[in-house]
Enzyme design. Structure first.
Site, short mmCIF file in Angstrom:
data_model
loop_
_atom_site.label_atom_id
_atom_site.label_comp_id
_atom_site.label_asym_id
_atom_site.label_seq_id
_atom_site.Cartn_x
_atom_site.Cartn_y
_atom_site.Cartn_z
N GLU A 388 26.21 38.88 23.71
CA GLU A 388 26.21 38.21 25.01
C GLU A 388 25.59 36.82 24.90
OE1 GLU A 388 27.41 37.40 28.22
OE2 GLU A 388 27.32 39.59 28.33
N ASP A 392 27.49 33.26 25.58
CA ASP A 392 27.03 32.43 26.69
C ASP A 392 26.70 31.02 26.24
OD1 ASP A 392 27.30 34.58 28.39
OD2 ASP A 392 25.16 35.05 28.49
N SER A 611 31.77 37.62 31.37
CA SER A 611 30.60 36.97 30.81
C SER A 611 30.98 35.76 29.98
CB SER A 611 29.78 37.95 29.98
OG SER A 611 30.61 38.70 29.13
N ASP A 656 46.47 28.71 41.50
CA ASP A 656 46.44 29.95 42.29
C ASP A 656 46.99 31.09 41.45
OD1 ASP A 656 46.33 31.84 44.24
OD2 ASP A 656 47.70 30.84 45.63
N VAL A 657 46.12 31.98 41.01
CA VAL A 657 46.52 33.12 40.18
C VAL A 657 47.11 34.20 41.08
CG1 VAL A 657 45.75 34.84 38.51
CG2 VAL A 657 44.67 32.57 38.56
N GLY A 685 46.72 32.18 47.67
CA GLY A 685 45.44 31.85 48.28
C GLY A 685 44.32 32.70 47.70
N ASP A 687 41.95 35.71 46.88
CA ASP A 687 42.10 37.17 46.83
C ASP A 687 40.90 37.76 46.11
OD1 ASP A 687 42.75 37.45 43.86
OD2 ASP A 687 44.39 36.14 44.48
#
Length: 714
Positions: A388, A392, A611, A656-657, A685, A687
């Site tokens: 992690e 990061d 992450s 917009d996915v 839009g 979601d």
């Protein structure tokens, strides 16, 4: 009425929480007595005042439509507004001293609403009516905590002055999973009780743009795993002669690759991993089509001529290229030459997650990204790097180019309250932050979450921006702390109204819904530009991005219009009994979270997860911040009111996915269930799968600057 009823329920829940038994699926209680003289840290949260005024001020400072926009406060101004009276602070200190039998060290924080104390276990047990025990982490045996077996009880003598205790009954949340090889093998060795057949055969899969890979666990003719990595199953009777690896087109069912690997495999292919052998195998020997869905299966043939069943991986897998910083810059239209040198950024790390500066240098050098000025706050051990932490720090650096970057590590056993207090204590804290840790909202008491929310408000009022991962196991969190499909499990701190929550996507040319269909048995061809879809286990992943609605926090006004549009216009909405339509909806935005290259311990690996998405989006905010500050402006602070206004006024700022959902979870953790019936779907839009979408930087940055200039704050 619905929301009032729900709030009443959670007040009751919070009251019941105190005194109840502490349970945490990631920590096992040890049957070892704790020395009463061991000194442990605790944080005492004093009751704050004027919180309604403080929240109102936060909302005004964070809204571009307010005259107070970006009129950030100082730590002293925050303290003067919310700190308790001095006599209340002294009363608590004196009570602790009078009822302790050993030395107590106490320090008051700059905001004067916390006391950081170090006390003996015996004194903590006596004063707060708890029994402290050792707990060991279920995967990492080196991680041991001292925690109470029951929730603490605040003494009557200071009940009016103390809100809560931290680091007594609470456990730190888990990191949002990072799917790299080292973690996959380690975790699965701890989950050997699985009775699901595919789990006995497969570890985590992986792909690039032309090849499918998987970690496999050879299964012998007697149904047991081998422990001999060279002569597979020689220790279990009949040895493996060869392995058949099949790849099928997922849409048509056509067999497109059939590979027979003779045993023994090439040296280094298999290794002893805990209690069984794992082998890293490529399932195809010639290139597959990029961005296509395939099903894979494995079958063993033994020297006694018997065969195992043909076992399929439970979800289809997509061929998708590895992601480099340059790939993201191109997709998000980030211009070359831009950097974030006037801004600062940080990744928050808990869980004894550490990073290597050598790995960071190697990553930056091999991806043609300058290594940023880097500092560390808190503990770090470069010889024990964490997946992690590695992900990061490397990916916030890859997007927040040249920003002053801090690895902010919280000493075990601290978590969000301790992290926020450290930032507030700092002279010049970083301006942009990413948090990749979380857990089920219901797994922590409401009063604790409310207190953390106030800490997030403090950070926003200081001009800091906080990004949080949305979760890696869908709307149900199945496989990451939930073992059934109902109820839905919103995540915290993802559901906090005072952070920016980031979901995950992956790059594909099949970003329109029609591309997932067949025509006369053939896959519809959509070989156009590369865009993004939501990460989900039913469209090529083995995990699913999180999203949903809080069961505790009400929907903030900044997202009213966007969320109401979804609830009103989306035709396949879940019935209202499954989720709180009035709750804080998340995520807010998205960024890519699949197939990201990292360097760990000097080796190239690939990582997945929200992450990854959170530090990537945080790095992009550092770019925007830097441009503003360079031109004598101010940092952005809390982002969400601005982001929703950007989408409303300049929708071209986001991609917009519209493909993907979050009804699935994490396939390869208990209960090994790929998908549930309940979840949310992407739509036009905002979601609750991908939020507003992913940023198109040249429009995103322009829209932010125009709104800020119009507000007159800079």
């Amino acid at each position: 009425k619905t929301q009032k009823t729900m709030n009443r329920f959670f007040v009751l829940f919070a009251l019941l929480f105190i005194g109840s038994v502490v349970c945490n699926r990631y920590w096992n209680k040890l049957d070892v007595a704790v020395d009463k003289n061991i000194r442990i840290p605790i944080t005492i949260g004093l009751k704050q005042q004027n919180l309604d005024v403080f929240q109102s001020l936060f909302e005004q400072i964070s809204s571009p439509k307010s005259k107070l926009y970006q009129r950030f406060l100082t730590v002293e101004e925050i303290a003067d507004l919310i700190a308790p009276e001095e006599q209340d602070i002294l009363k608590v200190q004196q009570y602790i001293l009078n009822n302790s039998q050993n030395q107590v060290d106490m320090e008051i924080t700059r905001t004067r609403d916390y006391i950081k104390a170090e006390m003996t276990v015996g004194d903590v047990e006596r004063i707060f009516n708890v029994e402290m025990k050792y707990f060991r982490h279920y995967v990492n045996n080196n991680r041991i905590l001292i925690r109470s077996t029951e929730y603490y009880k605040i003494p009557v003598g200071i009940r009016n002055e103390v809100d809560l205790l931290s680091m007594v009954s609470d456990f730190p949340a888990e990191k949002m999973s990072v799917y790299n090889k080292k973690k996959r093998l380690l975790e699965q060795q701890k989950e050997e009780s699985a009775d699901t057949i595919f789990q006995n055969y497969y570890g985590y899969p992986q792909s690039d743009d032309k090849t499918l890979f998987a970690v496999v666990y050879p299964v012998c003719s007697n149904g047991k795993h081998t422990t001999d990595p060279t002569n597979l199953c020689s220790d279990q009777g009949s040895q493996v002669s060869y392995t058949t690896l099949n790849v099928y087109n997922n849409a048509t069912g056509q067999l497109v690759s059939n590979t027979m690997e003779a045993a023994p495999f090439q040296p280094g292919t298999c290794e002893k991993s805990g209690i069984k052998v794992s082998c890293n195998l490529a399932f195809n020997t010639f290139p597959l089509e990029t961005f296509e869905l395939y099903s894979i299966s494995i079958q063993y043939t033994y020297q006694d001529s018997t065969t195992s069943p043909e076992v399929f991986f439970p979800t289809p897998l997509v061929t998708s290229p590895f992601v480099t910083p340059q790939y993201i810059w191109e997709q998000y239209q980030i211009p070359s030459g831009i950097d974030a040198s006037y801004s600062s950024q940080s990744v928050a790390e808990f869980d004894q997650q550490y990073f290597s500066l050598t790995d960071l240098d190697y990553f930056c050098g091999n991806t043609s990204v300058p290594t940023p000025p880097t500092s560390t706050v808190g503990p770090n051990n470069e010889n024990e790097t964490g997946d992690e932490a590695t992900l990061d720090i490397q990916w916030i650096a890859a997007l927040g180019i040249n920003a002053n970057t801090t690895f902010w590590s919280i000493k075990q056993p601290g978590y969000l309250i301790e992290w926020a207090n450290e930032l507030i204590e700092a002279t010049n804290p970083p301006l942009v932050h990413s948090i990749s840790y979380g857990a089920n909202e219901e797994g922590s008491p409401a009063f604790w979450r409310d207190r953390v929310d106030t800490e997030f408000q403090k950070l926003g009022n200081l001009g800091l921006s906080v990004m949080v991962s949305a979760g890696d196991a869908g709307a149900t969190n199945i496989g990451h702390g939930s073992e059934s499909c109902t109820p839905l499990q919103p995540q915290y701190p993802s559901t906090s109204p005072y952070v920016t929550t980031v979901s995950a996507t992956f790059f594909t040319s099949k970003y329109d819904p029609i591309c997932s269909n067949t025509f006369f048995g053939n896959q519809v061809s959509c070989n156009g530009a590369t865009r993004e879809v939501a990460v989900s286990a039913d469209i090529g992943m083995d995990w699913t991005t999180g999203g949903g609605f809080s069961n505790h926090s009400s929907r903030p006004s900044y997202q009213d219009t966007a969320v109401s549009n979804y609830l009103t216009n989306f035709k396949n909405l879940l019935p209202s009994l499954y989720f709180n339509q009035n709750g804080r909806a998340y995520p807010d935005v998205s960024a890519v979270g699949h197939n990201l290259l990292i360097i760990q311990n000097g080796n190239v690996d690939v990582a997945d997860g929200t992450s990854a998405s959170s530090p990537i989006f945080a790095g992009i905010i550092s770019l925007v911040n830097s441009g503003l500050i360079e031109n004598n402006g101010k940092p952005l602070g809390f982002l969400n009111p601005l982001l929703y206004q950007v989408q409303e006024e300049s929708p071209e700022s986001f991609f917009d996915v519209t493909v993907g959902g979050n009804a699935c979870g994490d396939v390869l953790h208990p209960p090994y269930l790929a998908c549930c019936d309940e979840g949310f779907q992407s739509s036009l839009g905002w979601d609750p799968v991908t939020g507003l979408g992913t940023p198109i930087f040249k429009y995103f940055n322009k829209a932010i600057n125009e709104i800020i200039n119009k507000s007159g704050s800079n």
